[in-house]
Design a protein around this motif. Structure first.
Motif, PDB file in Angstrom:
ATOM      1  N   GLY A   1       2.295  -0.347 -12.660  1.00  0.00           N
ATOM      2  CA  GLY A   1       1.454  -0.294 -13.855  1.00  0.00           C
ATOM      3  C   GLY A   1       1.314   1.113 -14.389  1.00  0.00           C
ATOM      4  N   ASP A   2       1.155   2.084 -13.493  1.00  0.00           N
ATOM      5  CA  ASP A   2       1.039   3.476 -13.921  1.00  0.00           C
ATOM      6  C   ASP A   2       2.317   3.953 -14.604  1.00  0.00           C
ATOM      7  OD1 ASP A   2      -1.546   3.754 -12.964  1.00  0.00           O
ATOM      8  OD2 ASP A   2      -0.916   4.617 -11.041  1.00  0.00           O
TER       9      ASP A   2
ATOM     10  N   THR B   1       4.128   0.639  -5.428  1.00  0.00           N
ATOM     11  CA  THR B   1       3.138  -0.410  -5.263  1.00  0.00           C
ATOM     12  C   THR B   1       2.969  -1.089  -6.626  1.00  0.00           C
ATOM     13  OG1 THR B   1       1.283   1.012  -5.878  1.00  0.00           O
ATOM     14  CG2 THR B   1       1.916   0.955  -3.526  1.00  0.00           C
TER      15      THR B   1
ATOM     16  N   ARG C   1      -2.565  -6.841  -9.732  1.00  0.00           N
ATOM     17  CA  ARG C   1      -2.796  -5.444  -9.386  1.00  0.00           C
ATOM     18  C   ARG C   1      -2.142  -4.500 -10.385  1.00  0.00           C
ATOM     19  NH1 ARG C   1      -1.787  -4.966  -2.951  1.00  0.00           N
ATOM     20  NH2 ARG C   1      -1.551  -2.787  -3.619  1.00  0.00           N
ATOM     21  N   ALA C   2      -0.928  -4.832 -10.853  1.00  0.00           N
ATOM     22  CA  ALA C   2      -0.282  -3.985 -11.865  1.00  0.00           C
ATOM     23  C   ALA C   2      -1.083  -3.972 -13.163  1.00  0.00           C
ATOM     24  CB  ALA C   2       1.145  -4.469 -12.118  1.00  0.00           C
TER      25      ALA C   2
ATOM     26  N   THR D   1      -4.165  -3.892 -13.575  1.00  0.00           N
ATOM     27  CA  THR D   1      -5.330  -2.994 -13.552  1.00  0.00           C
ATOM     28  C   THR D   1      -4.976  -1.599 -14.049  1.00  0.00           C
ATOM     29  OG1 THR D   1      -4.961  -2.244 -11.256  1.00  0.00           O
ATOM     30  CG2 THR D   1      -6.290  -4.242 -11.573  1.00  0.00           C
ATOM     31  N   ARG D   2      -3.668  -1.313 -14.138  1.00  0.00           N
ATOM     32  CA  ARG D   2      -3.228   0.026 -14.544  1.00  0.00           C
ATOM     33  C   ARG D   2      -2.459   0.031 -15.863  1.00  0.00           C
ATOM     34  NH1 ARG D   2      -3.177   3.516 -10.070  1.00  0.00           N
ATOM     35  NH2 ARG D   2      -4.684   2.731  -8.542  1.00  0.00           N
TER      36      ARG D   2
ATOM     37  N   GLN E   1       0.838  -1.184   0.000  1.00  0.00           N
ATOM     38  CA  GLN E   1       0.000   0.000   0.000  1.00  0.00           C
ATOM     39  C   GLN E   1       0.881   1.245   0.000  1.00  0.00           C
ATOM     40  OE1 GLN E   1      -3.251  -0.198  -0.306  1.00  0.00           O
ATOM     41  NE2 GLN E   1      -3.373  -2.420  -0.003  1.00  0.00           N
TER      42      GLN E   1
ATOM     43  N   GLU F   1       0.290  -1.147  -8.350  1.00  0.00           N
ATOM     44  CA  GLU F   1      -0.457  -0.173  -9.160  1.00  0.00           C
ATOM     45  C   GLU F   1       0.464   0.925  -9.684  1.00  0.00           C
ATOM     46  OE1 GLU F   1      -3.386  -2.236  -6.557  1.00  0.00           O
ATOM     47  OE2 GLU F   1      -1.407  -1.335  -6.230  1.00  0.00           O
ATOM     48  N   ASP F   2       1.395   1.372  -8.848  1.00  0.00           N
ATOM     49  CA  ASP F   2       2.369   2.368  -9.299  1.00  0.00           C
ATOM     50  C   ASP F   2       3.187   1.843 -10.466  1.00  0.00           C
ATOM     51  OD1 ASP F   2       1.672   4.240  -7.322  1.00  0.00           O
ATOM     52  OD2 ASP F   2       3.145   3.445  -5.904  1.00  0.00           O
TER      53      ASP F   2
END
Length: 255
Positions: free
Chosen positions: A206-207, A201, A234-235, A237-238, A190, A203-204
């Motif tokens: 992926g961003d 993270t 999770r990656a 998703t971005r 997180q 997600e980061d």
């Protein structure tokens, strides 16, 4: 000209090795050119499945945390006092002070250990660039709370970018622009609730891959509160491109 750029994962665990996964370390190769990227605990043993120390063209270190650099200590003994004779010291690229840090640990008498006999040390700076055999290595300073660098490796028409350890930052996104493969850490489960962020993270990751228009994302340095599959999911998703995990022993062809 088409390159044969390859990434082999020697290890990707953090902050200490697991029974089946050393800490961060990678072998990047193109033809006869071979670079050891990060030398985390346990990676020297895995490196020898592919190449001897005296066959390396260079070593590149992102930062001086032990899970990225500790095996330089035993590499020093191997290079000078074991079963090989270096034709010349191995080129070593790392943050400012890397030679003194190694010497401080290795010196046990009044005479400084001859670090420079094993390693031809070159200190990194933001924008540092060097040609190593068939590869061009470009380093950018990134946000990890200590001197730390990300790396872009290019060979003819192929490119690989390694984040090292860093929070999301403009320097990494810029360095990774249009790369074929982004190898990005996903240490944090997180975002931090307070204080400075020093890791991605999933997600980061992926961003960052999306913002850089990377062709492919490999998540690595996955924190122990996450499974590799959770990090990949999770990656994803971005980032709409292919996402994989840097499993120890895996080899990825770039491009």
């Amino acid at each position: 000209m088409t390159s044969d750029l390859r990434l082999t994962v020697l290890g990707s665990a953090t902050p200490y090795p697991s029974v089946d996964n050393p800490c961060s370390g990678y072998l990047v190769s193109n033809g006869d050119t071979r670079v050891w990227v990060d030398a985390g605990t346990g990676t020297l043993a895995e490196l020898q499945r592919h190449v001897r120390l005296d066959e390396l063209d260079a070593i590149w270190i992102s930062h001086l945390h032990a899970d990225h650099s500790a095996d330089l200590l035993t590499a020093y003994y191997g290079a000078l006092f074991a079963d090989m004779r270096l034709a010349a010291p191995i080129p070593l690229y790392g943050p400012q002070g890397i030679a003194d840090r190694l010497a401080h640990f290795l010196t046990n008498t009044s005479s400084r250990s001859p670090i420079e006999s094993a390693f031809d040390v070159h200190e990194l700076h933001d924008g540092h660039q060097v040609r190593v055999g068939a590869l061009t290595l470009t380093s950018r300073a990134v946000a990890h709370g200590i001197p730390a660098f990300a790396l872009r490796i290019e060979a003819a028409d192929r490119s690989l970018v390694y984040s090292g350890d860093t929070a999301p930052c403009a320097a990494l996104t810029s360095l990774a622009e249009g790369c074929d493969l982004l190898l990005c850490e996903a240490d944090s489960a997180q975002p931090p609730t307070e204080g400075e962020q020093v890791h991605h993270t999933p997600e980061d990751a992926g961003d960052t891959a999306d913002a850089a228009r990377a062709g492919r994302l490999i998540v690595t340095h996955v924190g122990r509160s996450l499974t590799p599959q959770q990090a990949v999911t999770r990656a994803s998703t971005r980032f709409d491109g292919p996402v994989d995990y840097a499993a120890p022993g895996a080899t990825f062809s770039i491009g």
